[in-house]
Every structure is written in structure tokens, then in C-alpha cells.
Design a protein around this motif. Structure first.
Motif, PDB file in Angstrom:
ATOM      1  N   VAL A 155       0.900  -1.245   0.045  1.00 29.45           N
ATOM      2  CA  VAL A 155       0.023  -0.016  -0.023  1.00 29.45           C
ATOM      3  C   VAL A 155       0.803   1.421  -0.140  1.00 29.45           C
ATOM      4  O   VAL A 155       1.727   1.432   1.016  1.00 29.45           O
ATOM      5  N   LEU A 156       0.548   2.010  -1.091  1.00 28.17           N
ATOM      6  CA  LEU A 156       1.682   3.353  -1.062  1.00 28.17           C
ATOM      7  C   LEU A 156       1.110   4.534  -0.286  1.00 28.17           C
ATOM      8  O   LEU A 156      -0.141   4.724  -0.485  1.00 28.17           O
ATOM      9  N   GLU A 157       1.645   5.138   0.382  1.00 26.15           N
ATOM     10  CA  GLU A 157       1.230   5.939   1.307  1.00 26.15           C
ATOM     11  C   GLU A 157       1.940   7.354   0.898  1.00 26.15           C
ATOM     12  O   GLU A 157       3.100   7.750   1.056  1.00 26.15           O
ATOM     13  N   PRO A 158       1.104   8.194   0.558  1.00 23.45           N
ATOM     14  CA  PRO A 158       1.578   9.619   0.195  1.00 23.45           C
ATOM     15  C   PRO A 158       1.548  10.518   1.623  1.00 23.45           C
ATOM     16  O   PRO A 158       0.551  10.308   2.437  1.00 23.45           O
ATOM     17  N   LEU A 159       2.662  11.020   1.905  1.00 26.30           N
ATOM     18  CA  LEU A 159       2.686  11.789   3.192  1.00 26.30           C
ATOM     19  C   LEU A 159       2.881  13.370   3.210  1.00 26.30           C
ATOM     20  O   LEU A 159       3.056  13.751   1.974  1.00 26.30           O
ATOM     21  N   SER A 160       3.024  13.934   4.242  1.00 27.96           N
ATOM     22  CA  SER A 160       2.893  15.338   4.340  1.00 27.96           C
ATOM     23  C   SER A 160       4.189  15.832   5.164  1.00 27.96           C
ATOM     24  O   SER A 160       4.160  16.839   5.298  1.00 27.96           O
ATOM     25  N   ASP A 161       5.288  14.824   5.709  1.00 27.53           N
ATOM     26  CA  ASP A 161       6.101  15.215   6.404  1.00 27.53           C
ATOM     27  C   ASP A 161       7.073  16.124   5.809  1.00 27.53           C
ATOM     28  O   ASP A 161       7.766  16.994   6.566  1.00 27.53           O
ATOM     29  N   THR A 162       7.338  16.009   4.471  1.00 27.58           N
ATOM     30  CA  THR A 162       8.518  16.989   3.972  1.00 27.58           C
ATOM     31  C   THR A 162       8.055  17.352   2.658  1.00 27.58           C
ATOM     32  O   THR A 162       7.576  16.320   1.718  1.00 27.58           O
ATOM     33  N   PRO A 163       8.256  18.323   1.959  1.00 28.91           N
ATOM     34  CA  PRO A 163       7.929  18.697   0.245  1.00 28.91           C
ATOM     35  C   PRO A 163       8.773  17.922  -0.299  1.00 28.91           C
ATOM     36  O   PRO A 163       8.734  17.877  -1.618  1.00 28.91           O
ATOM     37  N   ASP A 164       9.967  17.243   0.020  1.00 36.84           N
ATOM     38  CA  ASP A 164      10.899  16.581  -0.837  1.00 36.84           C
ATOM     39  C   ASP A 164      10.359  15.431  -1.179  1.00 36.84           C
ATOM     40  O   ASP A 164      10.741  14.551  -2.008  1.00 36.84           O
ATOM     41  N   LEU A 165       9.286  14.738  -0.424  1.00 40.03           N
ATOM     42  CA  LEU A 165       8.840  13.525  -0.733  1.00 40.03           C
ATOM     43  C   LEU A 165       8.057  13.108  -2.135  1.00 40.03           C
ATOM     44  O   LEU A 165       7.385  14.104  -2.659  1.00 40.03           O
ATOM     45  N   PHE A 166       8.396  12.413  -3.053  1.00 41.89           N
ATOM     46  CA  PHE A 166       7.814  12.125  -4.011  1.00 41.89           C
ATOM     47  C   PHE A 166       6.170  11.926  -4.048  1.00 41.89           C
ATOM     48  O   PHE A 166       5.525  12.535  -5.118  1.00 41.89           O
ATOM     49  N   LEU A 167       5.630  11.142  -3.466  1.00 38.59           N
ATOM     50  CA  LEU A 167       4.373  10.886  -3.281  1.00 38.59           C
ATOM     51  C   LEU A 167       3.672  11.869  -2.171  1.00 38.59           C
ATOM     52  O   LEU A 167       3.896  11.607  -0.939  1.00 38.59           O
ATOM     53  N   ARG A 168       2.594  12.619  -2.724  1.00 41.94           N
ATOM     54  CA  ARG A 168       2.133  13.887  -1.826  1.00 41.94           C
ATOM     55  C   ARG A 168       0.421  13.658  -1.791  1.00 41.94           C
ATOM     56  O   ARG A 168      -0.176  13.993  -1.027  1.00 41.94           O
ATOM     57  N   THR A 169      -0.229  13.067  -3.027  1.00 38.34           N
ATOM     58  CA  THR A 169      -1.544  13.337  -3.031  1.00 38.34           C
ATOM     59  C   THR A 169      -2.340  11.965  -3.455  1.00 38.34           C
ATOM     60  O   THR A 169      -1.623  11.083  -3.833  1.00 38.34           O
ATOM     61  N   SER A 170      -3.506  11.904  -2.914  1.00 38.25           N
ATOM     62  CA  SER A 170      -4.388  10.560  -3.515  1.00 38.25           C
ATOM     63  C   SER A 170      -4.429  10.586  -4.830  1.00 38.25           C
ATOM     64  O   SER A 170      -4.447   9.567  -5.338  1.00 38.25           O
ATOM     65  N   ASN A 171      -4.508  11.584  -5.484  1.00 39.07           N
ATOM     66  CA  ASN A 171      -4.673  11.519  -7.189  1.00 39.07           C
ATOM     67  C   ASN A 171      -3.506  11.057  -7.614  1.00 39.07           C
ATOM     68  O   ASN A 171      -3.695  10.183  -8.616  1.00 39.07           O
ATOM     69  N   GLN A 172      -2.427  11.469  -7.332  1.00 39.66           N
ATOM     70  CA  GLN A 172      -1.118  10.943  -7.832  1.00 39.66           C
ATOM     71  C   GLN A 172      -0.842   9.532  -7.628  1.00 39.66           C
ATOM     72  O   GLN A 172      -0.412   8.875  -8.477  1.00 39.66           O
ATOM     73  N   THR A 173      -1.226   9.205  -6.195  1.00 42.32           N
ATOM     74  CA  THR A 173      -1.152   7.575  -5.844  1.00 42.32           C
ATOM     75  C   THR A 173      -1.999   6.873  -6.799  1.00 42.32           C
ATOM     76  O   THR A 173      -1.563   5.629  -7.062  1.00 42.32           O
ATOM     77  N   TYR A 174      -3.147   7.408  -7.078  1.00 47.95           N
ATOM     78  CA  TYR A 174      -4.127   6.538  -7.841  1.00 47.95           C
ATOM     79  C   TYR A 174      -3.648   6.338  -9.308  1.00 47.95           C
ATOM     80  O   TYR A 174      -3.560   5.286  -9.729  1.00 47.95           O
ATOM     81  N   LEU A 175      -3.174   7.401  -9.758  1.00 44.49           N
ATOM     82  CA  LEU A 175      -2.443   7.353 -11.102  1.00 44.49           C
ATOM     83  C   LEU A 175      -1.353   6.181 -11.272  1.00 44.49           C
ATOM     84  O   LEU A 175      -1.302   5.400 -11.975  1.00 44.49           O
ATOM     85  N   ILE A 176      -0.658   6.322 -10.177  1.00 43.85           N
ATOM     86  CA  ILE A 176       0.566   5.428  -9.940  1.00 43.85           C
ATOM     87  C   ILE A 176       0.116   3.997  -9.897  1.00 43.85           C
ATOM     88  O   ILE A 176       0.441   2.927 -10.780  1.00 43.85           O
ATOM     89  N   CYS A 177      -0.993   3.587  -9.119  1.00 43.85           N
ATOM     90  CA  CYS A 177      -1.539   2.305  -8.917  1.00 43.85           C
ATOM     91  C   CYS A 177      -2.121   1.826 -10.583  1.00 43.85           C
ATOM     92  O   CYS A 177      -2.266   0.772 -10.681  1.00 43.85           O
ATOM     93  N   ARG A 178      -3.003   2.621 -10.904  1.00 41.52           N
ATOM     94  CA  ARG A 178      -3.544   2.261 -12.369  1.00 41.52           C
ATOM     95  C   ARG A 178      -2.328   2.040 -12.982  1.00 41.52           C
ATOM     96  O   ARG A 178      -2.637   1.126 -13.931  1.00 41.52           O
ATOM     97  N   GLY A 179      -1.116   2.773 -13.094  1.00 38.87           N
ATOM     98  CA  GLY A 179      -0.151   2.530 -14.109  1.00 38.87           C
ATOM     99  C   GLY A 179       0.592   0.943 -13.707  1.00 38.87           C
ATOM    100  O   GLY A 179       0.980   0.363 -14.603  1.00 38.87           O
ATOM    101  N   VAL A 180       0.460   0.746 -12.407  1.00 42.25           N
ATOM    102  CA  VAL A 180       1.259  -0.661 -12.009  1.00 42.25           C
ATOM    103  C   VAL A 180       0.211  -1.821 -12.438  1.00 42.25           C
ATOM    104  O   VAL A 180       0.735  -2.849 -12.859  1.00 42.25           O
ATOM    105  N   ASN A 181      -1.019  -1.548 -12.139  1.00 42.96           N
ATOM    106  CA  ASN A 181      -2.059  -2.401 -12.478  1.00 42.96           C
ATOM    107  C   ASN A 181      -2.062  -3.701 -12.290  1.00 42.96           C
ATOM    108  O   ASN A 181      -2.009  -4.850 -13.030  1.00 42.96           O
TER     109      ASN A 181
END
Length: 309
Positions: A187-213
């Protein structure tokens, strides 16, 4: 492996937007001992973590799990499971099975961080990640957990965002190939701890999950982090629901138990119940109070926001 075997069933109802503030709970808030003493199961499967009831049940995690069960909890989560000995992992799994409790997430061993970002597309980083996936298979066998948390790490800023996204998708596909035969879901977790993190939002994570399929790559929706990063909680959950496999809680500001901040958890939990969510709701937060009294108030807060029926 069919995708339908991984997805939850009965997720058909829709919900309204969460608005408004929950009633704040602080050190002066009276505790309802009757609600605590009842020990009946909750409407949702809330999962405490190690140390959450150490003042009442002691430092031994097995004793804490027994206490959690006695208070009506039917799940746990353990971010540090990968760091426990195989013998301890097995003892935890055996106790959960005996008590009829569910194991929530454990963090994938070196699944991705600032020094091992999957966005960089480097083979040495990929090798570390894939070893973590192989380790997760063995950990799962011992503790019974079927969900492992993955954070892809930081941005790799000398590459475009599109190339970074492609690198992450490629890495996760390789990880899914290891996990899928064992019914394990990262389960991919978008985080708010630092702006340096690649994964930040649910929409972005959704796109990646659809891409991994893959049914072995889904979203961990941590309400605390998503309130900080994007808000509009229930609407965003509804938009990405088909890829959400796990929920974590924590009020904002402060990342303490529900009723201590601005999030209307009673409405949010009602939404999850109406969606048919049966998984563990991980209690990924601290406690506002101190000692045994703080732990009693924690349980009372969950009784309060669980009363949505």
C-alpha cells in the motif's frame, strides 16, 4: 491471480463531503468509564499499535494485544514488524489468530526513503526494494499480515516528473510480481512530512496504482496526511476508492486521537462503514493525554466517533 480476489466487496454506496469540526478533547475532558468498561467490538476494525497502551498493559506487545482485545479492538498494525525477530513475529501472529484479530500494515523493510528513492531509476535502489518485497513474503507467513507499507522516497530533481513517475511504476511492477502470488498488497502512502517526498496526494497515488495495474499495489489513505496535503477528504476518497486498500487515522493539527483536532471523524467513519470497508483502520497517531488516564481517554474518543449508527 484475479484482481477481484484482492478488492473489497460491497463498496457501492456513496458519501457526502466531510465538513465542520469535531468536539475537541483535552486533559480536562471527563472520561466515560462505562463506554470503556463495555469492551464490546466497534463498528469499524480500529487497529492500535505497539506502545499505545503500555501504561495500562505493560511494555510486552503480546500483553498489549490481549488488552486491546479486551477493550473491543479486533485489529492491530505494527510499523516495526520487519525489525522484530522471526520468533516474535510468529508469536504475534499466533496470538492474533487465537484472538480472532486482524493484522494491519507493517512497513516494507527499506521499501524506499530519501536515500533509496525509487524515482531515481537506479538499479542499486531497485535491488534494495525488491529484497524488501522478498522479506515481506516471509514476514507475512509468520505474522499473518497481508499489507505492507511502501513509500517511494524523495523526488529525484534532475529528472522530469514524468520520468520519475515512470521509474516508480516500473519498480512497483517488479515488486508486485513478487508479492502477488502470495496475496500480499503493498500500500503506497502519500505523506505530508516534507515537501521533498515524491508521493504527496491521493490523485497522484491513484495514477501510479493504475499504471502498475496489479492487485498487489494499492493506496494507503492516511487521513492525517491527506487533510494536510489536500483536504476535501471524503470527496477525494470517493474519487480514488477503487485503489484504496487501507485507512489510517490521526487528527489535525497535532496528530493525536480523533476529537482533538478539526477532522469530523464521526462523519468519515460513517462513510467508511457505508462503503463496506472491512479492513483495519490503523490508529497511526499519538495520544493527547498522559499515563493510564490518557489511554482511557483514547478509548473513549474512539467510542465517541464510532457512534455513527
Amino acid at each position: 491471480m484475479k484482481r477481484s480476489e484482492f478488492l473489497q466487496k460491497g463498496l457501492i454506496a456513496t458519501g457526502a463531503l466531510v465538513t465542520g469540526n469535531a468536539i475537541a478533547t483535552n486533559a480536562s475532558t471527563p472520561v466515560n468509564p462505562t463506554a470503556i468498561a463495555e469492551g464490546k467490538t466497534f463498528n469499524l476494525n480500529y487497529g492500535p499499535h505497539d506502545g499505545m497502551f503500555k501504561n495500562t498493559a505493560g511494555d510486552n506487545f503480546l500483553d498489549q494485544i490481549q488488552y486491546m482485545h479486551d477493550q473491543g479492538f479486533r485489529g492491530i498494525e505494527d510499523n516495526g514488524m520487519s525489525g522484530r525477530s522471526p520468533q516474535e513475529q510468529e508469536k504475534i501472529g499466533n496470538l492474533l489468530a487465537k484472538l480472532g484479530m486482524s493484522m494491519g500494515v507493517f512497513v516494507l523493510n527499506k521499501g524506499g526513503n530519501g536515500a533509496n528513492t525509487l524515482a531515481a531509476g537506479k538499479q542499486e535502489y531497485l535491488d534494495v526494494f525488491l529484497k524488501g518485497c522478498k522479506d515481506a513474503v516471509e514476514i507475512s507467513k509468520r505474522c499473518g499480515g497481508k499489507l505492507t507499507t511502501v513509500v517511494p522516497g524523495d523526488f529525484h530533481r534532475n529528472l522530469s516528473l514524468d520520468l520519475q513517475t515512470a521509474n516508480v511504476i516500473d519498480a512497483l511492477r517488479k515488486g508486485a510480481e513478487i508479492l502477488e502470488p502470495h496475496n500480499i498488497v503493498m500500500v503506497l502512502e502519500p505523506l505530508s512530512d516534507t515537501p521533498d517526498l515524491f508521493l504527496r496526494t491521493s490523485n497522484q497515488t491513484y495514477l501510479i496504482c493504475r499504471g502498475v495495474n496489479s492487485p498487489s499495489c494499492k493506496i494507503l489513505y492516511d487521513v492525517y496526511h491527506m487533510q494536510r496535503n489536500e483536504g476535501d477528504l471524503i470527496a477525494n476518497m470517493e474519487r480514488t476508492w477503487s485503489e484504496i486498500a487501507y485507512i489510517q487515522t490521526g487528527d489535525n493539527p497535532g496528530r493525536k486521537e480523533p476529537t482533538t483536532g478539526e477532522i469530523n471523524y464521526k462523519n468519515l467513519f460513517k462513510y467508511l462503514h457505508e462503503k463496506g470497508y472491512k479492513g483495519v483502520v490503523g490508529m497511526e497517531h499519538g495520544i493527547s493525554g498522559k499515563g493510564k488516564e490518557g489511554e482511557e481517554r483514547l478509548i473513549a474518543a474512539y467510542r465517541e466517533v464510532d457512534a455513527f449508527m
